[in-house]
Design an enzyme around this catalytic site. Structure first.
Site, short mmCIF file in Angstrom:
data_model
loop_
_atom_site.label_atom_id
_atom_site.label_comp_id
_atom_site.label_asym_id
_atom_site.label_seq_id
_atom_site.Cartn_x
_atom_site.Cartn_y
_atom_site.Cartn_z
N HIS A 160 15.33 -14.85 100.38
CA HIS A 160 16.57 -14.17 99.95
C HIS A 160 16.57 -13.23 101.18
O HIS A 160 15.79 -12.59 101.53
CB HIS A 160 16.44 -13.76 98.56
CG HIS A 160 15.54 -12.59 98.33
ND1 HIS A 160 14.56 -12.91 97.21
CD2 HIS A 160 15.12 -11.39 98.62
CE1 HIS A 160 14.00 -11.45 96.97
NE2 HIS A 160 14.32 -10.64 97.89
N ASP A 192 20.88 -2.94 98.63
CA ASP A 192 20.86 -3.35 97.33
C ASP A 192 20.48 -2.19 96.47
O ASP A 192 19.83 -1.29 96.89
CB ASP A 192 20.28 -4.58 96.93
CG ASP A 192 19.04 -4.80 97.86
OD1 ASP A 192 18.32 -3.67 98.08
OD2 ASP A 192 18.34 -5.95 97.92
N GLU A 243 20.18 -14.33 96.22
CA GLU A 243 19.06 -15.54 96.03
C GLU A 243 19.39 -16.88 96.40
O GLU A 243 20.80 -17.06 96.82
CB GLU A 243 18.84 -15.65 94.56
CG GLU A 243 18.03 -14.09 94.00
CD GLU A 243 16.87 -13.89 94.21
OE1 GLU A 243 16.19 -14.56 95.01
OE2 GLU A 243 16.41 -13.00 93.31
N ASN A 251 11.45 -16.37 98.72
CA ASN A 251 12.35 -17.70 98.58
C ASN A 251 13.40 -17.21 99.91
O ASN A 251 14.27 -18.16 99.44
CB ASN A 251 12.84 -17.62 97.09
CG ASN A 251 13.55 -16.56 96.78
OD1 ASN A 251 13.80 -15.41 97.72
ND2 ASN A 251 14.03 -16.58 95.64
C1 GLP Z 1 13.52 -7.07 97.66
C2 GLP Z 1 14.62 -6.58 98.44
C3 GLP Z 1 14.85 -7.38 99.63
C4 GLP Z 1 13.68 -7.47 100.41
C5 GLP Z 1 12.45 -8.32 99.45
C6 GLP Z 1 11.12 -8.44 100.23
O1 GLP Z 1 13.80 -8.14 96.85
N1 GLP Z 1 15.96 -6.70 97.42
O2 GLP Z 1 15.69 -6.99 100.67
O3 GLP Z 1 13.57 -7.78 101.72
O4 GLP Z 1 12.18 -7.56 98.48
O5 GLP Z 1 10.28 -7.32 99.73
P1 GLP Z 1 8.90 -7.17 100.33
O6 GLP Z 1 9.26 -6.40 101.77
O7 GLP Z 1 8.36 -6.08 99.53
O8 GLP Z 1 8.08 -8.28 100.44
#
Ligand code: GLP
Length: 251
Positions: A138, A67, A143, A136
């Protein structure tokens, strides 16, 4: 779904790095799907370290990131393009023309999403997709409520995601509210999927994803639909899995 529980985030990251290394050793022209966020930092650190010791060759590897924020250029320090360059790509022999990330500055985001989706197909699909998990549940920026059949597209970010990711933006700088993400359907077409989740704040998302029900309300639950999905956890992220389940896993 295979579940691997390690004692620490460091060990869990090392296990995921090992899976990636074996993938590129077995198939030097692998197509990898890659995540960003805090969680994979330990994996990328390990890959950098191994590369400096002579292990891991990426010149024939193609990567597709999950993304990108809409509205950020690849030079913006909070963009995922910048993150990938700084944490991984420039530290090894990746070829820039083979590392793909959606264009955050695309004027027509839907057209960019379609281009990205067909680029993945042109490369024969993703061999190994590595994922993090949002609080959450995702995956990518899919989402809760995202259909498990969704394709790469423009999405609005949930307010809880905006709050969780605010720490990656300088105070005063504006934080994008939209992104382009690979769809859950796109992700599920990968030949193998590995999810890394560490820390207590991911425990509920992991339990909801692993225990089901398989529902659009829990993006991570879509992993149950995949024949070769592995979840790598540290003990904290495994905390909310039931005792019976942990017993079955031999933990
Ligand atoms: C973002 C990314 C996800 C990632 C998530 C968790 O929203 N788009 O791909 O898995 O954050 O992030 P973190 O690893 O910083 O908790």
């Amino acid at each position: 779904m295979n579940i691997i529980i390690k004692n620490s985030a460091e060990e869990a990251s090392a296990a995921v790095a090992e899976i990636l290394l074996r993938q590129v050793e077995t198939k030097p022209d692998s197509v990898l799907g890659l995540p960003t966020g805090a969680t994979p930092l330990g994996v990328y650190a390990r890959l950098r370290q191994e590369f400096s010791k002579g292990r891991g060759r990426y010149k024939d590897v193609t990567t597709f990131n999950l993304d990108e924020y809409l509205g950020l250029s690849s030079e913006h320090p909070s963009s995922y393009a910048f993150y990938m360059r700084e944490t991984l790509f420039r530290h090894a022999d990746f070829k820039s023309e083979r590392t793909h990330i959606p264009d955050g500055l695309a004027t027509d985001a839907e057209a960019e999403a379609e281009r990205y989706e067909s680029l993945i197909s042109t490369h024969g699909g993703i061999d190994l997709m590595v994922l993090g998990l949002g609080r959450n549940a995702h995956i990518g920026f899919n989402e809760p409520g995202s259909p498990h059949t969704s394709r790469t597209r423009r999405v609005a970010l949930a307010s809880s995601t905006l709050d969780a990711n605010a720490r990656y933006f300088q105070p005063g700088s504006s934080q994008p509210t939209h992104a382009i993400t690979m769809g859950i359907g796109t992700i599920l077409e990968s030949r193998a999927i590995v999810v890394l989740a560490t820390g207590r704040e991911k425990a509920d998302a992991i339990a909801a994803s692993v225990n089901g029900p398989v529902t659009d309300a829990v993006p991570g639950s879509a992993l149950n639909r995949h024949a070769d999905a592995t979840i790598v956890l540290d003990r904290q992220a495994a905390q909310a899995l039931g005792a019976v389940q942990l017993l079955e896993l031999g933990v």
